[in-house]
Motif scaffolding. Structure first.
Motif, PDB file in Angstrom:
ATOM      1  N   GLY A 175      52.960  17.691  52.826  1.00  0.00           N
ATOM      2  CA  GLY A 175      52.709  19.149  53.257  1.00  0.00           C
ATOM      3  C   GLY A 175      53.804  19.933  53.856  1.00  0.00           C
ATOM      4  N   GLN A 176      54.453  19.164  54.532  1.00  0.00           N
ATOM      5  CA  GLN A 176      55.767  19.667  55.476  1.00  0.00           C
ATOM      6  C   GLN A 176      56.730  19.952  54.365  1.00  0.00           C
ATOM      7  OE1 GLN A 176      56.843  16.700  58.261  1.00  0.00           O
ATOM      8  NE2 GLN A 176      55.049  17.348  59.694  1.00  0.00           N
ATOM      9  N   ILE A 177      56.888  18.960  53.455  1.00  0.00           N
ATOM     10  CA  ILE A 177      57.921  19.156  52.285  1.00  0.00           C
ATOM     11  C   ILE A 177      57.520  20.278  51.444  1.00  0.00           C
ATOM     12  CG2 ILE A 177      59.283  18.135  50.324  1.00  0.00           C
ATOM     13  CD1 ILE A 177      58.933  15.532  51.780  1.00  0.00           C
ATOM     14  N   MET A 178      56.475  20.328  50.939  1.00  0.00           N
ATOM     15  CA  MET A 178      55.751  21.148  49.749  1.00  0.00           C
ATOM     16  C   MET A 178      55.715  22.888  50.257  1.00  0.00           C
ATOM     17  SD  MET A 178      53.774  18.711  47.282  1.00  0.00           S
ATOM     18  CE  MET A 178      52.367  18.491  48.429  1.00  0.00           C
ATOM     19  N   ARG A 179      55.434  23.127  51.569  1.00  0.00           N
ATOM     20  CA  ARG A 179      55.072  24.300  51.913  1.00  0.00           C
ATOM     21  C   ARG A 179      56.389  25.314  51.937  1.00  0.00           C
ATOM     22  NH1 ARG A 179      53.545  23.046  58.211  1.00  0.00           N
ATOM     23  NH2 ARG A 179      55.514  22.310  58.708  1.00  0.00           N
ATOM     24  N   ASP A 180      57.546  24.639  51.948  1.00  0.00           N
ATOM     25  CA  ASP A 180      58.796  25.436  51.792  1.00  0.00           C
ATOM     26  C   ASP A 180      58.717  26.057  50.559  1.00  0.00           C
ATOM     27  OD1 ASP A 180      59.648  24.927  54.427  1.00  0.00           O
ATOM     28  OD2 ASP A 180      60.980  23.351  54.032  1.00  0.00           O
ATOM     29  N   LYS A 181      58.389  25.467  49.589  1.00  0.00           N
ATOM     30  CA  LYS A 181      58.449  26.096  48.160  1.00  0.00           C
ATOM     31  C   LYS A 181      57.084  26.762  47.878  1.00  0.00           C
ATOM     32  CE  LYS A 181      58.148  22.523  45.050  1.00  0.00           C
ATOM     33  NZ  LYS A 181      58.925  21.649  43.861  1.00  0.00           N
TER      34      LYS A 181
END
Ligand SMILES: NC(=O)c1ccc[n+]([C@@H]2O[C@H](COP(=O)([O-])OP(=O)(O)OC[C@H]3O[C@@H](n4cnc5c(N)ncnc54)[C@H](OP(=O)(O)O)[C@@H]3O)[C@@H](O)[C@H]2O)c1
Length: 253
Positions: free
Chosen positions: A129-135
């Motif tokens: 979630g932390q990685i994907m929310r950026d994009k």
């Protein structure tokens, strides 16, 4: 069945617990859609054997990981980013059980089951979630079980953990909706894998269970892989926070 298309070309997915069983089949189906796939499991030998059987080539990476160990989960996602340069989805497939009643359970056994099933799912989903929310785009799919809704002898703690996964699915769906990340789960009935072999390898038990399933058979890993790919694809972009029962109609009776 002919090849279905889920439009997953080049997408990057982490599949946990993919050295055998349902996770292996999900990884294989993702690879057949030309996705790039990172598989994990605890045992290196199992991962090596799976890597040799999967049609992955340069689209496949295997990272030995115990999903309840935070530093190993961090490494799993770091290696995913290093190798493929991004993340489009996570399939939380790991699950395990130690047969015991709840009343007689040793607290250490309780912790083991909760850690591997629920805490590990949280650790992976948190990182993804932390990685994907950026994009502002992504998919998280977790494999629950009908045991989350119906208590079964010797599977009580497992059922509690799976019920936790279904609630975690709703909570994450809410938290990640503003970032266009869909979070869903699949709850299978008995699937013919090593995990459930003690049940289905016993003919009497097998026949008893099949009688409760209107479609008249146990599930196969592919029966779970196809709806998982649907939840990984843009075909499910307006569905989030849901658990889909894949139980051959058992819950409809
Ligand atoms: N089979 C069924 O009847 C059934 C029914 C309903 C739901 N489910 C669920 O479906 C999922 C897949 O089950 P399955 O039947 O395919 O199980 P399986 O055949 O036992 O495979 C489990 C996979 O998870 C890995 N694993 C186990 N604990 C792990 C951990 N702590 N960290 C990382 N990897 C771990 C195993 O490899 P290592 O041992 O090397 O770690 C293996 O690759 C599970 O969530 C299960 O609860 C199964």
């Amino acid at each position: 069945m002919g090849q279905l298309s889920y439009n997953l070309d080049g997408k990057i997915f982490v599949v946990t617990g993919a050295s055998r069983g349902i996770g292996f089949e999900i990884a294989e189906q993702l690879l057949q859609q030309n996705a790039r796939v990172v598989i994990c499991a605890r045992k290196v030998e199992g991962l090596e054997a799976a890597s040799a059987r999967l049609t992955g080539g340069k689209n496949l990476l295997a990272v030995p990981t115990h999903i309840a160990h935070v530093e190993e989960v961090d490494r799993l996602f770091a290696e995913t980013l290093n190798t493929f340069g991004g993340l489009d989805g996570l399939v939380n497939n790991v699950g395990m059980n130690l047969m015991t009643s709840v009343v007689d359970a040793d607290p250490g056994v309780w912790s083991k089951i909760i850690d591997s099933n629920l805490t590990g799912t949280f650790l992976c989903a948190r990182k993804a979630g932390q990685i994907m929310r950026d994009k502002k785009k992504g998919k998280i799919v977790s494999i629950s079980s009908i045991a989350a809704r119906r208590s079964a002898p010797a599977m009580g703690i497992y059922g509690v953990a799976k019920a936790g996964i279904e609630m975690l699915t709703k909570v994450l769906a809410q938290e990640l909706a503003p970032f266009n990340i869909q979070v869903n789960a699949i709850a299978p009935c008995m699937v013919q894998t090593k995990f459930s072999e003690p049940f289905w390898s016993n003919k009497e038990l097998h026949d008893q269970i099949v009688k409760t399933i209107p479609l008249g058979r146990l599930a196969k890993p592919i029966d779970i892989a196809h709806p998982t790919l649907f939840f990984c694809s843009e075909a499910s972009d307006f569905i989030t926070g849901q658990t889909l029962l894949v139980d051959g109609g058992a819950s409809a009776v």
